[in-house]
Design a protein around this motif. Structure first.
Motif, PDB file in Angstrom:
ATOM      1  N   GLN A  78      -5.473   0.042  -7.429  1.00  0.00           N
ATOM      2  CA  GLN A  78      -4.188   1.201  -7.987  1.00  0.00           C
ATOM      3  C   GLN A  78      -4.688   2.131  -8.958  1.00  0.00           C
ATOM      4  O   GLN A  78      -5.253   2.033  -9.479  1.00  0.00           O
ATOM      5  N   ASP A 101      -4.064  -2.174  -1.267  1.00  0.00           N
ATOM      6  CA  ASP A 101      -4.815  -3.833  -0.872  1.00  0.00           C
ATOM      7  C   ASP A 101      -6.056  -3.926  -0.008  1.00  0.00           C
ATOM      8  O   ASP A 101      -6.234  -3.705   0.643  1.00  0.00           O
ATOM      9  N   ASN A 141      -8.470   3.480 -12.863  1.00  0.00           N
ATOM     10  CA  ASN A 141      -8.138   2.677 -11.804  1.00  0.00           C
ATOM     11  C   ASN A 141      -8.693   1.087 -11.798  1.00  0.00           C
ATOM     12  O   ASN A 141      -9.624   0.465 -11.454  1.00  0.00           O
ATOM     13  N   GLN A 177      -7.007  -6.192  -5.517  1.00  0.00           N
ATOM     14  CA  GLN A 177      -5.292  -4.910  -5.234  1.00  0.00           C
ATOM     15  C   GLN A 177      -5.886  -3.858  -5.837  1.00  0.00           C
ATOM     16  O   GLN A 177      -6.191  -3.792  -7.888  1.00  0.00           O
ATOM     17  N   LYS A 226      -1.093   8.933  -6.738  1.00  0.00           N
ATOM     18  CA  LYS A 226      -1.368   7.667  -6.671  1.00  0.00           C
ATOM     19  C   LYS A 226      -1.392   7.334  -5.801  1.00  0.00           C
ATOM     20  O   LYS A 226      -1.262   7.527  -4.701  1.00  0.00           O
ATOM     21  N   THR A 227      -2.651   6.096  -6.376  1.00  0.00           N
ATOM     22  CA  THR A 227      -3.664   5.292  -4.534  1.00  0.00           C
ATOM     23  C   THR A 227      -2.214   4.230  -5.135  1.00  0.00           C
ATOM     24  O   THR A 227      -3.449   3.788  -6.136  1.00  0.00           O
ATOM     25  N   ASN A 228      -2.036   3.014  -4.192  1.00  0.00           N
ATOM     26  CA  ASN A 228      -2.051   1.328  -4.637  1.00  0.00           C
ATOM     27  C   ASN A 228      -2.581   0.835  -3.066  1.00  0.00           C
ATOM     28  O   ASN A 228      -1.908   1.319  -2.159  1.00  0.00           O
ATOM     29  N   SER A 269       0.453  -1.285  -0.263  1.00  0.00           N
ATOM     30  CA  SER A 269       0.191  -0.037  -0.056  1.00  0.00           C
ATOM     31  C   SER A 269       0.971   1.042   0.018  1.00  0.00           C
ATOM     32  O   SER A 269       1.760   0.883   0.392  1.00  0.00           O
TER      33      SER A 269
END
Length: 450
Positions: free
Chosen positions: A75, A63, A115, A73, A59-61, A25
């Protein structure tokens, strides 16, 4: 910490579970904000012009299932541009009994989001396979269908959401209406908002259709139907919000008011609802694939992704005052708000995001208290408390509105020494110690408090 501040909550044990993830994350944000203001002052009037520009890239990553299982998951990459402009004219006569404010504003916002969601093997077993089992249970279906991917499948989601709005507003206040200290304020706000969404959402899962009957002529059939939801939707909203307030100065340092107003909160589109609709269209694409046909790209019905604006009517009574040479300042209020088409945040059925939903009515009953004490000039002590009874109506039942704490409390100690601008490049420096607390919060209308 390597993760967002979310952990699973065990309702039966009433315990927050330890952080346990199988994916990474992270979060990155670049933000640029610039603003410009101009004021022109006359003897009886002022004119303020303000404008601002904002650029956002993040940017978002995540779980997203927050468990050791490989469910999904996410992203997400987002780019945004926003521009605002406002003009405000204020006038009063020589006696200062008549006060008029007239203004106009404009805003424009552009947002582009990609997304992709990776559905892991556990997600396929939990979310996709039950749908396949339902299709296979049909007596007319000659196949048993199963997902074959052992690594995971991806869902691609791309959205462009432009938005702009214009408004004009005015407010007039007459002091010493029928008696000294009595004032009447009348105002209105006219607004027009336009928002749209262009979407391109796609998925392609891999399946194996095995014949139910042992027939040598029928062999297992590998399938990989593609689902593509594409479209462009647009919506326009007009709103009128009036306001009337009656005020009275009990003493030179204590005043009270009674106000009535109507408000508006714009609607928009739920982009996070598409993941669930993809699952529904996957079943259609699968049936066509067994007939050697394809599901053509198609749009989603607008009503399935649109949430409407909410409109509220508010009644408020308050009192303000100061004492000890203005060292102590106090403000308190009681209010009741009734809302039609209340917007409530809820989770989609698959858990792949949150959406806004409209409920028929909602009501807020609350009270607020604010205290500010300055024992010496540079030092300030602030305290505020709020109580809110918030309910929504669904059918014939009342539910607590999610994400709204019943109690809020804040306290602060501020120290603000003054400096000579001829010797320093600033005139004031503020050092503060803040404490904020909220009461229990309910995550959706059916959950318990946490």
């Amino acid at each position: 910490q390597g993760a967002f501040p979310y952990r699973l909550y065990d309702i039966e044990k009433q315990e927050i579970q330890p952080l346990a993830l199988n994916g990474s994350s992270s979060f990155e944000r670049d933000n640029l904000l610039a603003s410009l203001g101009y004021r022109h002052s006359g003897e009886l009037y002022t004119l303020d012009l303000t404008t601002s520009f904002e650029a956002l890239k993040q940017k978002t990553n995540m779980d997203q299932d927050y468990s050791p299982k490989e469910i999904f998951q996410m992203q997400m990459a987002e780019r945004g541009r926003a521009f605002t402009a406002e003009a405000l004219f204020k006038w009063h006569d020589q006696s200062k009994r008549h006060n008029l404010s007239v203004g106009a504003s404009f805003f424009m916002d552009r947002n582009h989001t990609t997304n992709p969601i990776l559905m892991g093997k556990d997600g396929i077993a939990m979310l996709l396979q039950p749908m396949l089992d339902k299709v296979s249970s049909n007596p007319k279906m000659p196949f048993n269908i199963a997902a074959t991917s052992k690594e995971g499948e991806s869902i691609a989601l791309t959205y462009k959401k432009p938005r702009h709005g214009e408004a004009i507003y005015a407010q007039y206040t007459l002091d010493d209406l029928f008696a000294k200290g009595l004032s009447l304020t009348v105002g209105m706000h006219l607004g027009l908002e336009n928002y749209a969404m262009t979407y391109d959402v796609a998925s392609q899962f891999h399946f194996l259709a095995s014949p139910k009957q042992k027939n040598p002529a029928m062999k297992p059939l590998p399938l990989a139907p593609k689902v593509n939801l594409v479209g462009n939707v647009h919506h326009q909203e007009f709103h009128f919000s009036p306001r009337v307030a009656l005020g009275y100065n009990i003493t030179p340092s204590i005043s009270t008011y009674l106000a009535f107003s109507r408000g508006f909160r714009a609607g928009n589109y739920n982009e996070q609802a598409f993941a669930d609709y993809l699952m529904q269209y996957e079943a259609k694409a699968l049936m066509l694939a067994m007939q050697n046909k394809k599901l053509p790209p198609q749009p989603i019905e607008e009503s399935l992704i649109l949430y409407k604006p909410e409109r509220g009517t508010n009644y408020e009574w308050g009192i303000r005052g100061s004492a000890f040479g203005n060292k102590l300042q106090c403000a308190s209020s009681l209010f009741y708000t009734h809302i039609n088409d209340l917007q409530v945040t809820d989770f989609v059925s698959s858990g792949l995001g949150r959406i806004q939903e409209n409920f028929s009515t909602g009501k807020y009953i609350g009270a607020e208290l604010e205290l500010l004490y300055r024992p010496v000039k540079p030092l300030s002590l602030a305290f505020s408390y709020g109580y809110l009874y918030a309910k929504l109506k669904s059918g014939n039942k009342l539910y607590t509105i999610p994400y709204v704490p019943q109690h809020t409390l804040s306290a602060a100690i501020l120290y603000s020494p003054q400096f000579d601008p001829k010797r320093f490049f600033f005139e004031e420096l503020t050092l503060g110690l803040f404490c904020n607390a909220k009461g229990p919060i309910q995550w959706n209308i059916n959950s318990k408090f946490t």
